[in-house]
Scaffold this motif. Structure first.
Motif, short mmCIF file in Angstrom:
data_model
loop_
_atom_site.label_atom_id
_atom_site.label_comp_id
_atom_site.label_asym_id
_atom_site.label_seq_id
_atom_site.Cartn_x
_atom_site.Cartn_y
_atom_site.Cartn_z
N ARG A 38 0.83 -1.21 0.00
CA ARG A 38 0.00 0.00 0.00
C ARG A 38 0.87 1.26 0.00
NH1 ARG A 38 -5.46 -0.55 1.32
NH2 ARG A 38 -6.13 -2.57 0.48
N PHE A 39 1.94 1.21 0.78
CA PHE A 39 2.82 2.38 0.83
C PHE A 39 3.52 2.57 -0.52
CE2 PHE A 39 6.98 4.34 1.98
CZ PHE A 39 6.48 5.59 2.30
N LYS A 40 3.91 1.48 -1.16
CA LYS A 40 4.57 1.57 -2.46
C LYS A 40 3.63 2.19 -3.49
CE LYS A 40 5.35 -2.26 -4.66
NZ LYS A 40 5.95 -3.56 -5.05
N SER A 41 2.37 1.84 -3.42
CA SER A 41 1.39 2.43 -4.33
C SER A 41 1.22 3.91 -4.05
CB SER A 41 0.05 1.71 -4.21
OG SER A 41 0.17 0.36 -4.58
N TYR A 42 1.24 4.27 -2.76
CA TYR A 42 1.09 5.68 -2.37
C TYR A 42 2.25 6.52 -2.91
CZ TYR A 42 1.27 9.76 0.73
OH TYR A 42 1.35 11.03 1.24
N VAL A 43 3.46 5.96 -2.86
CA VAL A 43 4.64 6.67 -3.35
C VAL A 43 4.63 6.78 -4.87
CG1 VAL A 43 7.17 6.66 -3.39
CG2 VAL A 43 5.96 5.91 -1.34
N GLY A 44 3.95 5.84 -5.54
CA GLY A 44 3.93 5.86 -6.99
C GLY A 44 4.99 4.99 -7.62
N LEU A 45 5.57 4.09 -6.82
CA LEU A 45 6.59 3.18 -7.32
C LEU A 45 6.03 1.83 -7.73
CD1 LEU A 45 9.45 3.94 -4.74
CD2 LEU A 45 9.30 4.70 -7.11
N ALA A 46 4.72 1.71 -7.71
CA ALA A 46 4.07 0.47 -8.15
C ALA A 46 3.73 0.58 -9.64
CB ALA A 46 2.81 0.22 -7.33
N PRO A 47 3.71 -0.55 -10.37
CA PRO A 47 3.36 -0.49 -11.79
C PRO A 47 1.90 -0.12 -11.99
CG PRO A 47 3.55 -2.76 -11.06
CD PRO A 47 4.04 -1.92 -9.93
N ARG A 48 1.61 0.49 -13.10
CA ARG A 48 0.24 0.82 -13.44
C ARG A 48 -0.58 -0.45 -13.66
NH1 ARG A 48 1.42 5.24 -18.24
NH2 ARG A 48 2.43 6.84 -16.95
N ALA A 49 -1.85 -0.32 -13.40
CA ALA A 49 -2.75 -1.43 -13.67
C ALA A 49 -3.29 -1.30 -15.09
CB ALA A 49 -3.91 -1.43 -12.67
N SER A 50 -3.25 -2.39 -15.83
CA SER A 50 -3.78 -2.42 -17.19
C SER A 50 -4.57 -3.71 -17.35
CB SER A 50 -2.65 -2.33 -18.22
OG SER A 50 -3.17 -2.34 -19.54
N GLU A 51 -5.80 -3.66 -16.91
CA GLU A 51 -6.63 -4.86 -16.90
C GLU A 51 -7.96 -4.59 -17.60
OE1 GLU A 51 -7.18 -5.97 -12.88
OE2 GLU A 51 -5.04 -6.24 -12.44
N THR A 52 -8.39 -5.55 -18.38
CA THR A 52 -9.71 -5.53 -18.99
C THR A 52 -10.38 -6.86 -18.67
OG1 THR A 52 -8.98 -6.48 -21.09
CG2 THR A 52 -8.81 -4.09 -20.85
N SER A 86 3.44 3.98 -11.79
CA SER A 86 2.27 4.86 -11.84
C SER A 86 2.65 6.32 -11.60
CB SER A 86 1.26 4.42 -10.78
OG SER A 86 1.77 4.64 -9.47
N LYS A 87 3.70 6.57 -10.77
CA LYS A 87 4.12 7.93 -10.42
C LYS A 87 2.94 8.75 -9.89
CE LYS A 87 7.86 8.02 -13.81
NZ LYS A 87 8.47 8.75 -14.95
N ALA A 88 2.10 8.09 -9.08
CA ALA A 88 0.87 8.72 -8.63
C ALA A 88 1.03 9.50 -7.33
CB ALA A 88 -0.21 7.65 -8.45
N GLY A 89 2.13 9.29 -6.61
CA GLY A 89 2.27 9.92 -5.31
C GLY A 89 3.08 11.20 -5.35
N PRO A 90 3.54 11.65 -4.18
CA PRO A 90 4.34 12.88 -4.10
C PRO A 90 5.66 12.74 -4.87
CG PRO A 90 3.56 12.18 -1.93
CD PRO A 90 3.30 11.05 -2.86
N SER A 91 5.90 13.62 -5.82
CA SER A 91 7.08 13.49 -6.67
C SER A 91 8.37 13.63 -5.87
CB SER A 91 7.03 14.52 -7.79
OG SER A 91 6.98 15.84 -7.26
#
Length: 240
Positions: free
Chosen positions: A186-200, A211-216
């Motif tokens: 969860r923390f890795k996802s918060y930081v943005g160091l987790a891979p993006r999800a690409s699911e269908t 993902s680079k979704a967290g604080p840069s």
């Protein structure tokens, strides 16, 4: 989604100081780059091949014009460099500056397309701006350290490989209360160091970019810390 927790007064104060230090550090780096670019225009065989030291700034503030630098004389230039560098540099550094100035004068001579005085004035302005930023940065950094010791009195963040004086306060300010994260994933996802999800409905693509979704700033701090750790720890270096 991660539940929002607003920081208390000490943590909020630390966060503001961390942000101020990061912004001022970036501003200082930009002025250093600008100074080096301007000096390269004045002296193509530039002596600025590494970090900008106090002696370099003193020379540029007083003798940015290559002609003025040569006119100052070797003895005066050596005294200036020796005094401002705490006697770490002297005659050899003065010779490097004079050689660069002599090469510039030989190349450009008095060609009107090279406005020595105006370029030197711009360099001097950049030097003064850099010094002002560095003074402000030192004040914010001192306050940042006090707030960090209040929030993390045992300095646990600094016990992590690759984390030190600057990166530990960044981690504590951006992370908040560690227990609010269920696990490391969860923390890795918060930081943005987790891979993006690409699911269908029919595909689940692996190996996606981060993902680079967290604080840069926090993400950049982790990358720098990891790079520092692998350079110092032989076991990490074998893997990374």
């Amino acid at each position: 989604l991660q539940q929002l927790e607003l920081p208390g007064a000490p943590a909020a104060a630390l966060d503001r100081r961390v942000r101020a230090c990061a912004r001022l550090t970036q501003a200082a780096a930009e002025h250093k780059t600008r100074i080096k670019d301007l000096v390269r225009q004045l002296m193509p065989v530039t002596p600025l091949t590494g970090d900008l030291g106090k002696a370099d700034l003193a020379v540029l503030e007083h003798h940015g014009d290559p002609r003025a630098l040569l006119a100052a004389g070797e003895a005066e230039l050596t005294r200036l460099i020796s005094t401002t560098s705490g006697k770490q540099q002297g005659h050899e550094r003065a010779r490097q500056w004079r050689d660069a100035a002599a090469a510039a004068v030989e190349l450009y001579d008095d060609h009107p397309a090279v406005p020595y005085g105006e370029l030197a004035a711009e360099v001097a302005s950049e030097v003064r701006l850099l010094r002002a930023i560095q003074a402000e940065l030192a004040a914010h950094a001192a306050a940042r350290e006090q707030h960090y010791l209040h929030v993390d009195p045992d300095q646990l963040a600094r016990s992590l490989p690759g984390f030190a004086e600057i990166s530990a306060p960044v981690l504590i300010a951006a992370m908040g209360r560690p227990g609010r994260f269920r696990d490391g994933t969860r923390f890795k996802s918060y930081v943005g160091l987790a891979p993006r999800a690409s699911e269908t409905g029919e595909t689940d693509r692996k190996g996606q970019p981060m993902s680079k979704a967290g604080p840069s700033l926090l993400r950049a701090t982790f990358v720098r810390a990891a790079d520092t750790a692998r350079k110092q720890d032989p076991q990490l270096a074998k893997i990374y």
